[in-house]
Design a protein around this motif. Structure first.
Motif, PDB file in Angstrom:
ATOM      1  N   GLN A  13      10.493  11.793 -13.297  1.00 38.34           N
ATOM      2  CA  GLN A  13       9.680  12.934 -13.866  1.00 38.34           C
ATOM      3  C   GLN A  13       8.753  12.391 -15.060  1.00 38.34           C
ATOM      4  O   GLN A  13       7.873  13.000 -15.287  1.00 38.34           O
ATOM      5  N   GLU A  14       9.312  11.407 -15.608  1.00 40.10           N
ATOM      6  CA  GLU A  14       8.263  11.115 -16.780  1.00 40.10           C
ATOM      7  C   GLU A  14       6.981  10.493 -16.202  1.00 40.10           C
ATOM      8  O   GLU A  14       5.812  10.900 -16.845  1.00 40.10           O
ATOM      9  N   ALA A  15       7.042   9.734 -15.122  1.00 41.50           N
ATOM     10  CA  ALA A  15       5.879   9.297 -14.559  1.00 41.50           C
ATOM     11  C   ALA A  15       5.041  10.119 -13.900  1.00 41.50           C
ATOM     12  O   ALA A  15       3.816  10.332 -14.170  1.00 41.50           O
ATOM     13  N   GLN A  16       5.570  11.405 -13.300  1.00 40.40           N
ATOM     14  CA  GLN A  16       4.838  12.359 -12.958  1.00 40.40           C
ATOM     15  C   GLN A  16       4.141  13.251 -13.797  1.00 40.40           C
ATOM     16  O   GLN A  16       2.988  13.765 -13.706  1.00 40.40           O
ATOM     17  N   SER A  17       4.739  13.499 -15.285  1.00 41.23           N
ATOM     18  CA  SER A  17       4.181  14.180 -16.342  1.00 41.23           C
ATOM     19  C   SER A  17       2.960  13.575 -16.779  1.00 41.23           C
ATOM     20  O   SER A  17       1.752  13.930 -17.017  1.00 41.23           O
ATOM     21  N   VAL A  18       2.944  11.911 -16.605  1.00 43.38           N
ATOM     22  CA  VAL A  18       1.966  11.279 -17.129  1.00 43.38           C
ATOM     23  C   VAL A  18       0.754  11.371 -16.161  1.00 43.38           C
ATOM     24  O   VAL A  18      -0.579  11.477 -16.551  1.00 43.38           O
ATOM     25  N   ILE A  19       1.075  11.511 -15.003  1.00 38.74           N
ATOM     26  CA  ILE A  19      -0.055  11.655 -13.984  1.00 38.74           C
ATOM     27  C   ILE A  19      -0.555  12.699 -14.027  1.00 38.74           C
ATOM     28  O   ILE A  19      -2.059  12.913 -13.965  1.00 38.74           O
ATOM     29  N   ASP A  20       0.245  14.004 -14.149  1.00 37.30           N
ATOM     30  CA  ASP A  20      -0.330  15.245 -14.103  1.00 37.30           C
ATOM     31  C   ASP A  20      -1.430  15.403 -15.431  1.00 37.30           C
ATOM     32  O   ASP A  20      -2.349  15.978 -15.459  1.00 37.30           O
ATOM     33  N   ASP A 133       0.429 -13.269  10.283  1.00 35.68           N
ATOM     34  CA  ASP A 133       1.092 -12.145   9.327  1.00 35.68           C
ATOM     35  C   ASP A 133       2.232 -11.968  10.096  1.00 35.68           C
ATOM     36  O   ASP A 133       2.482 -11.493  11.176  1.00 35.68           O
ATOM     37  N   ASN A 134       3.048 -11.493   8.889  1.00 31.37           N
ATOM     38  CA  ASN A 134       4.536 -11.236   9.509  1.00 31.37           C
ATOM     39  C   ASN A 134       4.213  -9.524   9.577  1.00 31.37           C
ATOM     40  O   ASN A 134       3.691  -8.727   8.768  1.00 31.37           O
ATOM     41  N   LEU A 135       5.131  -9.166  10.519  1.00 30.02           N
ATOM     42  CA  LEU A 135       5.084  -7.656  10.994  1.00 30.02           C
ATOM     43  C   LEU A 135       6.707  -7.195  10.120  1.00 30.02           C
ATOM     44  O   LEU A 135       7.420  -7.504  10.467  1.00 30.02           O
ATOM     45  N   PHE A 136       6.255  -5.857   9.635  1.00 28.18           N
ATOM     46  CA  PHE A 136       7.363  -5.479   8.728  1.00 28.18           C
ATOM     47  C   PHE A 136       7.405  -3.932   9.239  1.00 28.18           C
ATOM     48  O   PHE A 136       6.371  -3.331   9.724  1.00 28.18           O
ATOM     49  N   PHE A 137       8.731  -3.218   9.108  1.00 29.88           N
ATOM     50  CA  PHE A 137       9.148  -1.765   9.270  1.00 29.88           C
ATOM     51  C   PHE A 137       9.484  -1.265   8.074  1.00 29.88           C
ATOM     52  O   PHE A 137      10.232  -1.990   7.419  1.00 29.88           O
ATOM     53  N   ALA A 138       8.831  -0.202   7.683  1.00 27.19           N
ATOM     54  CA  ALA A 138       9.658   0.502   6.303  1.00 27.19           C
ATOM     55  C   ALA A 138       9.855   1.921   6.674  1.00 27.19           C
ATOM     56  O   ALA A 138       9.044   2.510   7.429  1.00 27.19           O
ATOM     57  N   GLU A 139      10.773   2.539   6.065  1.00 30.44           N
ATOM     58  CA  GLU A 139      11.356   3.852   6.218  1.00 30.44           C
ATOM     59  C   GLU A 139      11.456   4.520   4.785  1.00 30.44           C
ATOM     60  O   GLU A 139      11.847   3.839   4.060  1.00 30.44           O
ATOM     61  N   VAL A 140      10.761   5.668   4.688  1.00 32.50           N
ATOM     62  CA  VAL A 140      10.774   6.308   3.250  1.00 32.50           C
ATOM     63  C   VAL A 140      11.364   7.821   3.613  1.00 32.50           C
ATOM     64  O   VAL A 140      10.804   8.314   4.544  1.00 32.50           O
ATOM     65  N   LYS A 141      12.537   8.205   2.828  1.00 32.22           N
ATOM     66  CA  LYS A 141      13.031   9.296   2.881  1.00 32.22           C
ATOM     67  C   LYS A 141      12.579  10.121   1.875  1.00 32.22           C
ATOM     68  O   LYS A 141      12.500   9.797   0.715  1.00 32.22           O
ATOM     69  N   ASN A 142      12.145  11.341   2.328  1.00 33.04           N
ATOM     70  CA  ASN A 142      11.498  12.509   1.036  1.00 33.04           C
ATOM     71  C   ASN A 142      12.724  13.260   0.621  1.00 33.04           C
ATOM     72  O   ASN A 142      13.114  14.054   1.483  1.00 33.04           O
ATOM     73  N   MET A 143      12.897  13.110  -0.598  1.00 32.50           N
ATOM     74  CA  MET A 143      14.191  13.859  -1.200  1.00 32.50           C
ATOM     75  C   MET A 143      13.821  15.033  -1.859  1.00 32.50           C
ATOM     76  O   MET A 143      14.271  15.171  -2.975  1.00 32.50           O
ATOM     77  N   GLU A 151      11.360  13.280  -4.760  1.00 31.00           N
ATOM     78  CA  GLU A 151      11.720  11.911  -4.949  1.00 31.00           C
ATOM     79  C   GLU A 151      11.528  11.157  -3.501  1.00 31.00           C
ATOM     80  O   GLU A 151      11.878  11.906  -2.581  1.00 31.00           O
ATOM     81  N   LEU A 152      11.088   9.816  -3.360  1.00 27.61           N
ATOM     82  CA  LEU A 152      10.977   9.341  -2.351  1.00 27.61           C
ATOM     83  C   LEU A 152      11.885   8.210  -2.551  1.00 27.61           C
ATOM     84  O   LEU A 152      11.866   7.283  -3.445  1.00 27.61           O
ATOM     85  N   LEU A 153      12.555   7.956  -1.285  1.00 26.00           N
ATOM     86  CA  LEU A 153      13.706   6.954  -1.502  1.00 26.00           C
ATOM     87  C   LEU A 153      13.320   5.993  -0.269  1.00 26.00           C
ATOM     88  O   LEU A 153      13.322   6.444   1.038  1.00 26.00           O
ATOM     89  N   VAL A 154      13.175   4.553  -0.441  1.00 28.66           N
ATOM     90  CA  VAL A 154      13.005   3.587   0.507  1.00 28.66           C
ATOM     91  C   VAL A 154      14.347   3.238   1.053  1.00 28.66           C
ATOM     92  O   VAL A 154      15.248   2.756   0.603  1.00 28.66           O
ATOM     93  N   THR A 155      14.396   3.688   2.447  1.00 29.59           N
ATOM     94  CA  THR A 155      15.703   3.507   3.133  1.00 29.59           C
ATOM     95  C   THR A 155      15.766   2.293   3.902  1.00 29.59           C
ATOM     96  O   THR A 155      16.594   1.996   4.359  1.00 29.59           O
ATOM     97  N   CYS A 156      14.580   1.635   4.291  1.00 27.50           N
ATOM     98  CA  CYS A 156      14.620   0.617   5.063  1.00 27.50           C
ATOM     99  C   CYS A 156      13.290  -0.415   4.598  1.00 27.50           C
ATOM    100  O   CYS A 156      12.009   0.360   4.653  1.00 27.50           O
ATOM    101  N   PHE A 157      13.153  -1.612   4.670  1.00 29.01           N
ATOM    102  CA  PHE A 157      11.996  -2.590   4.386  1.00 29.01           C
ATOM    103  C   PHE A 157      12.448  -3.659   4.933  1.00 29.01           C
ATOM    104  O   PHE A 157      13.222  -4.327   4.164  1.00 29.01           O
TER     105      PHE A 157
END
Length: 215
Positions: A13-20, A133-143, A151-157
């Motif tokens: 929230q603090e970061a979002q306030s500064v960005i706004d 190059d190394n191949l990666f998978f990432a999953e992000v959950k929108n909370m 809030e974005l939560l990294v559920t897999c990297f």
């Protein structure tokens, strides 16, 4: 790559306030209801049509595509930076993003999950590894909670192999057959329900200024 808005911050929230605030500093008078002396309805219309700095929210198809790619790359770059920080990687062990290969958003159980494939390598890769190059998978959950808090939560990297074929209904049912998922079924959260919910994103664009629009 990122605008300098200070930090570190104690909360999202603090970061979002500064960005706004950073964006608000670039707002032009015609995008301020009091200064422009327009009605609330008129300002709502302007907000839909213009960015805070007064730039029209319309661009060529090629520019829109490039912008979308750039946004996804910056998003994945943030994921890689976060991974480096969380695992105290520094110097030659730091991962550097190379290419974003695949992306898809899945809607499941009233939540949105973002799946990514991308390549990265460490700074200290020797001559033998430098060409791979190394191949990666990432999953992000929108909370998302309500209209104001997100809030974005990294559920897999994790690193995956080109031959990995973890099953994901979310990507498979929408034709994203080239997305590589971890073989371990519990490695990621979204995409395990065999449902088909279309994800639609409408974007205005025109090939020429004043041309027709498509959605």
């Amino acid at each position: 790559m990122y605008p300098d808005v200070g930090g570190p911050f104690q909360s999202l929230q603090e970061a979002q306030s500064v960005i706004d605030g950073h964006l608000e500093d670039r707002r032009v008078p015609k995008m301020c209801m009091k200064q422009a002396k327009v009605s609330q309805v008129e300002m709502a219309i302007r907000t839909c049509l213009y960015f805070p700095d007064g730039t029209r929210k319309r661009c060529s198809k090629s520019a829109a595509t490039e912008k979308s790619r750039d946004e996804k790359r910056r998003f994945v770059q943030a994921l890689v930076d976060n991974h480096n920080n969380d695992h105290n990687l520094f110097g030659d062990t730091v991962y550097e993003l190379k290419d974003v290969l695949q992306y898809y958003a899945i809607c499941e159980n009233h939540r949105v999950y973002y799946h990514f494939n991308f390549t990265a390598k460490t700074k200290g890769a020797d001559d033998f590894d430098r060409g791979t190059d190394n191949l990666f998978f990432a999953e992000v959950k929108n909370m998302r909670q309500g209209e104001e808090h997100e809030e974005l939560l990294v559920t897999c990297f994790c690193m995956v192999k080109p031959i990995d074929n973890g099953h994901c209904y979310g990507c498979k049912n929408h034709g994203r057959v080239n997305m590589k998922h971890p073989n371990e079924v519990n490695a990621f959260t979204g995409g395990h329900l065999d449902i088909c919910m279309p994800m639609t994103l409408k974007t205005e664009w025109s090939d020429e200024e004043g041309g027709s629009r498509g959605g």
